[in-house]
Design a protein around this motif. Structure first.
Motif, mmCIF file in Angstrom:
data_model
loop_
_atom_site.group_PDB
_atom_site.id
_atom_site.type_symbol
_atom_site.label_atom_id
_atom_site.label_comp_id
_atom_site.label_asym_id
_atom_site.label_seq_id
_atom_site.Cartn_x
_atom_site.Cartn_y
_atom_site.Cartn_z
ATOM 1 N N ILE A 284 0.861 -1.201 0.000
ATOM 2 C CA ILE A 284 0.000 0.000 0.000
ATOM 3 C C ILE A 284 0.889 1.240 0.000
ATOM 4 N N PHE A 285 1.908 1.218 0.857
ATOM 5 C CA PHE A 285 2.790 2.386 0.966
ATOM 6 C C PHE A 285 3.676 2.576 -0.260
ATOM 7 N N ASN A 286 3.826 1.530 -1.085
ATOM 8 C CA ASN A 286 4.522 1.736 -2.365
ATOM 9 C C ASN A 286 3.858 2.894 -3.105
ATOM 10 N N GLY A 287 2.534 2.868 -3.138
ATOM 11 C CA GLY A 287 1.799 3.912 -3.858
ATOM 12 C C GLY A 287 1.706 5.206 -3.058
ATOM 13 N N VAL A 288 1.371 5.078 -1.780
ATOM 14 C CA VAL A 288 1.167 6.276 -0.947
ATOM 15 C C VAL A 288 2.468 7.084 -0.866
ATOM 16 N N ASP A 289 3.582 6.399 -0.613
ATOM 17 C CA ASP A 289 4.876 7.097 -0.499
ATOM 18 C C ASP A 289 5.278 7.749 -1.815
ATOM 19 N N ALA A 290 4.972 7.055 -2.924
ATOM 20 C CA ALA A 290 5.360 7.596 -4.233
ATOM 21 C C ALA A 290 4.617 8.908 -4.498
ATOM 22 N N VAL A 291 3.353 8.985 -4.066
ATOM 23 C CA VAL A 291 2.591 10.238 -4.205
ATOM 24 C C VAL A 291 3.156 11.279 -3.229
ATOM 25 N N ALA A 292 3.459 10.834 -2.008
ATOM 26 C CA ALA A 292 3.988 11.757 -0.995
ATOM 27 C C ALA A 292 5.295 12.375 -1.480
ATOM 28 N N LEU A 293 6.166 11.528 -2.021
ATOM 29 C CA LEU A 293 7.459 12.038 -2.508
ATOM 30 C C LEU A 293 7.274 12.989 -3.684
ATOM 31 N N ALA A 294 6.416 12.605 -4.602
ATOM 32 C CA ALA A 294 6.212 13.434 -5.805
ATOM 33 C C ALA A 294 5.635 14.798 -5.451
ATOM 34 N N THR A 295 4.889 14.875 -4.343
ATOM 35 C CA THR A 295 4.250 16.144 -3.985
ATOM 36 C C THR A 295 4.993 16.854 -2.847
ATOM 37 N N GLY A 296 6.189 16.370 -2.522
ATOM 38 C CA GLY A 296 7.011 17.042 -1.504
ATOM 39 C C GLY A 296 6.516 16.844 -0.093
ATOM 40 N N ASN A 297 5.804 15.724 0.163
ATOM 41 C CA ASN A 297 5.317 15.458 1.510
ATOM 42 C C ASN A 297 6.299 14.595 2.309
ATOM 43 N N ASP A 298 6.129 14.623 3.612
ATOM 44 C CA ASP A 298 7.009 13.875 4.515
ATOM 45 C C ASP A 298 6.526 12.421 4.588
ATOM 46 N N PHE A 299 7.134 11.572 3.744
ATOM 47 C CA PHE A 299 6.642 10.192 3.661
ATOM 48 C C PHE A 299 6.964 9.397 4.935
ATOM 49 N N ARG A 300 8.004 9.804 5.685
ATOM 50 C CA ARG A 300 8.324 9.067 6.919
ATOM 51 C C ARG A 300 7.203 9.247 7.940
ATOM 52 N N ALA A 301 6.679 10.468 8.008
ATOM 53 C CA ALA A 301 5.597 10.741 8.960
ATOM 54 C C ALA A 301 4.360 9.926 8.582
ATOM 55 N N ILE A 302 4.079 9.875 7.292
ATOM 56 C CA ILE A 302 2.875 9.183 6.818
ATOM 57 C C ILE A 302 2.991 7.677 7.063
ATOM 58 N N GLU A 303 4.196 7.132 6.786
ATOM 59 C CA GLU A 303 4.463 5.697 7.026
ATOM 60 C C GLU A 303 4.350 5.375 8.506
ATOM 61 N N ALA A 304 5.008 6.197 9.343
ATOM 62 C CA ALA A 304 5.032 5.924 10.789
ATOM 63 C C ALA A 304 3.597 5.858 11.305
ATOM 64 N N CYS A 305 2.781 6.809 10.866
ATOM 65 C CA CYS A 305 1.393 6.864 11.320
ATOM 66 C C CYS A 305 0.618 5.634 10.835
ATOM 67 N N GLY A 306 0.814 5.287 9.576
ATOM 68 C CA GLY A 306 0.075 4.153 8.998
ATOM 69 C C GLY A 306 0.381 2.862 9.745
ATOM 70 N N HIS A 307 1.658 2.645 10.057
ATOM 71 C CA HIS A 307 2.017 1.392 10.739
ATOM 72 C C HIS A 307 1.536 1.395 12.192
ATOM 73 N N ALA A 308 1.591 2.580 12.827
ATOM 74 C CA ALA A 308 1.068 2.666 14.207
ATOM 75 C C ALA A 308 -0.432 2.362 14.185
ATOM 76 N N TYR A 309 -1.125 2.914 13.178
ATOM 77 C CA TYR A 309 -2.573 2.692 13.067
ATOM 78 C C TYR A 309 -2.864 1.205 12.820
ATOM 79 N N ALA A 310 -1.992 0.562 12.051
ATOM 80 C CA ALA A 310 -2.176 -0.870 11.763
ATOM 81 C C ALA A 310 -2.046 -1.707 13.036
ATOM 82 N N SER A 311 -1.458 -1.133 14.088
ATOM 83 C CA SER A 311 -1.299 -1.878 15.356
ATOM 84 C C SER A 311 -2.230 -1.352 16.440
ATOM 85 N N ARG A 312 -3.202 -0.538 16.070
ATOM 86 C CA ARG A 312 -4.004 0.164 17.094
ATOM 87 C C ARG A 312 -4.767 -0.783 18.015
#
Ligand code: MEV
Length: 467
Positions: A284-312
């Motif tokens: 999933i993050f293959n796509g999400v990170d690729a969009v984040a990078l292309a648009t200048g977003n902080d992909f580490r923050a987005i990944e960290a949150c996604g994985h934390a949410y996956a363990s909620r």
């Protein structure tokens, strides 16, 4: 290691001194210097911009900038830029999008844009006094950050709430101020952190100045003030849906019912098994990170949150769910993806700016929906491949280019290799063998064997394989 070996003042060196420092680690420093310089922008102004994004910058590191030509989200068509080094991610996103574009497209909605910031502090006092003082403290904290928040408030965001969280059961005398903040279209890290640092100063002042606090209650030790990258409220619900019978597709070598059945099992496995869940979510993050990078977003923050949410729920699990009911296939991705469209490098990085433009200048919510939909497209393609022909067929086809580039293959050699590997299994070894054989034959035949070289190589490799 002696003290005299420890570097000091490196950041104060000029860029060229830093390049030389780097180059001296190599046997051919001159070539390394030239190589680093060759990746500079031609326009010195642009290069300066890149140099100043970070510290100790000595060159630029390129990654491919690709596009997903079309994905339909909420009935709107997007061309999505993707920055990714891994071959097959853009192809997977494109094929997932293509599959669903003809089946109603992607549906996506954002629950909220609320983010969290925390001031962590140690205070030895009567908790009831602090609780009683909270309404007054909250008012002061909000008023005193007006100079930071006024334009965000004008855009509909700002500080929504500040709560006191008692954490003394975990660490003696440990409390938090937990601020809920809406940063509108910006990622908002600087905004949140500036507010929190201001809160810290005012909190200490509050304890000092208020008469109800006495003795040690006048002292408060701020441990830290920082935003949280866990933003579960920024939940994006995204799904694709069609009749099971409409899953029929020439690339799926099974009935739609068999496909749906196997797909369901694959998703269930990702829900119960951490090893599979991690890989499933990575897709999933293959796509999400690729969009984040292309648009200048902080992909580490987005990944960290996604994985934390996956363990909620206390167990790391899949971020996707499949519903198979009443003859329908409904596949859902539900996870927080807090992206922004203003601030950071979004308007500074020339290609991040282009990315935002090609997406039609979306607001943050729209970009969050786009990233989630691309993530779901990637994941759908991965599962589809895994439960049908396997992942390596497509992946190695894409990887063949990398193998051939690694081997410095010429255009002619590449053409022959692509032809040959249409009918043969790709691996690094097979690619190397093929190119070596090709080169052997062409040197033997003095480059006269164009027509039947493939037959010769086939023969030659078959002989080798049989040994
Ligand atoms: C590879 O980058 C991503 C996959 O491993 C995802 C998956 O297994 O679901 C293909």
């Amino acid at each position: 290691m002696t003290k005299s070996n420890i570097l000091t003042g490196f950041s104060k060196l000029t860029k060229y001194q830093k390049i030389e420092y780097f180059a001296q680690h190599f046997e051919n420093p001159k070539e390394v210097v030239e190589e680093l310089i060759s990746y500079f922008y031609k326009d010195p102004q642009k290069q300066k911009l890149f140099d100043e994004f970070s510290e100790n910058t000595i060159s630029n590191y390129y990654l491919p900038y690709g596009i997903l030509p079309q994905i339909i989200i909420n009935n709107k068509s997007y061309t999505v830029p993707l920055v990714i080094e891994e071959c097959s991610v853009v192809a997977a996103a494109s094929s997932g999008a293509k599959f669903w574009n003809t089946r109603g497209g992607f549906h996506s909605e954002v629950k909220s844009m609320k983010k969290i910031g925390q001031v962590h502090f140690i205070w030895k006092g009567d908790k009831r006094k602090l609780e009683q003082s909270m309404p007054e403290l909250k008012k002061i904290l909000i008023e005193n950050t007006n100079h930071i928040t006024h334009s965000m408030v004008a855009r509909g965001g700002g500080i929504l709430d500040i709560e006191l969280v008692d954490m003394t059961h975990e660490i003696p005398h440990y409390y938090q101020l937990k601020a809920t903040i809406d940063t509108r279209d910006s990622m908002g890290a600087n905004f949140i952190n500036s507010c929190l640092e201001e809160f810290s100063i005012d909190l200490q002042k509050f304890f000092k100045e208020k008469d109800i606090f006495v003795g040690s209650e006048k002292e408060c030790t701020i441990i830290m003030a920082i935003l949280s990258n866990y933003t579960p409220e920024c939940l994006v619900n995204t799904y694709v849906e069609c009749d099971i019978k409409d899953l029929a597709d020439p690339s799926i070598n099974m009935t739609p019912e068999e496909f749906a059945w196997k797909f369901e099992k694959a998703v269930k496995i990702a829900q119960i098994d951490i090893h599979r869940a991690t890989t499933h979510n990575k897709g999933i993050f293959n796509g999400v990170d690729a969009v984040a990078l292309a648009t200048g977003n902080d992909f580490r923050a987005i990944e960290a949150c996604g994985h934390a949410y996956a363990s909620r729920n206390g167990k790391y699990s899949s971020l996707t769910h499949l519903e198979l009911e009443n003859g329908k296939f409904k596949y859902n991705l539900s996870a927080p993806f807090a992206l922004g469209t203003v601030g950071g490098i979004t308007a500074l990085h020339p290609l991040a700016k282009r990315s935002i433009e090609v997406l039609g200048k979306p607001d943050a919510e729209e970009l969050m929906k786009i990233a989630a939909s691309v993530g779901l497209a990637n994941n759908f393609s991965a599962i589809k491949a895994l439960i049908t022909h396997g992942i390596q067929k497509g992946h190695m086809k894409m990887h063949l280019s990398n193998i051939l580039n690694y081997l410095d293959a010429t255009l002619e050699e590449k053409k022959k290799a692509f032809e040959y590997f249409k009918h043969h299994k790709i691996s690094f070894k097979a690619g190397t063998n093929f190119i070596n054989e090709l080169r052997k034959i062409s040197s033997n035949n003095n480059q006269k064997q164009n027509g039947n070289s493939e037959t010769q190589i086939n023969h030659s490799l078959d002989v080798k394989a049989s040994l």
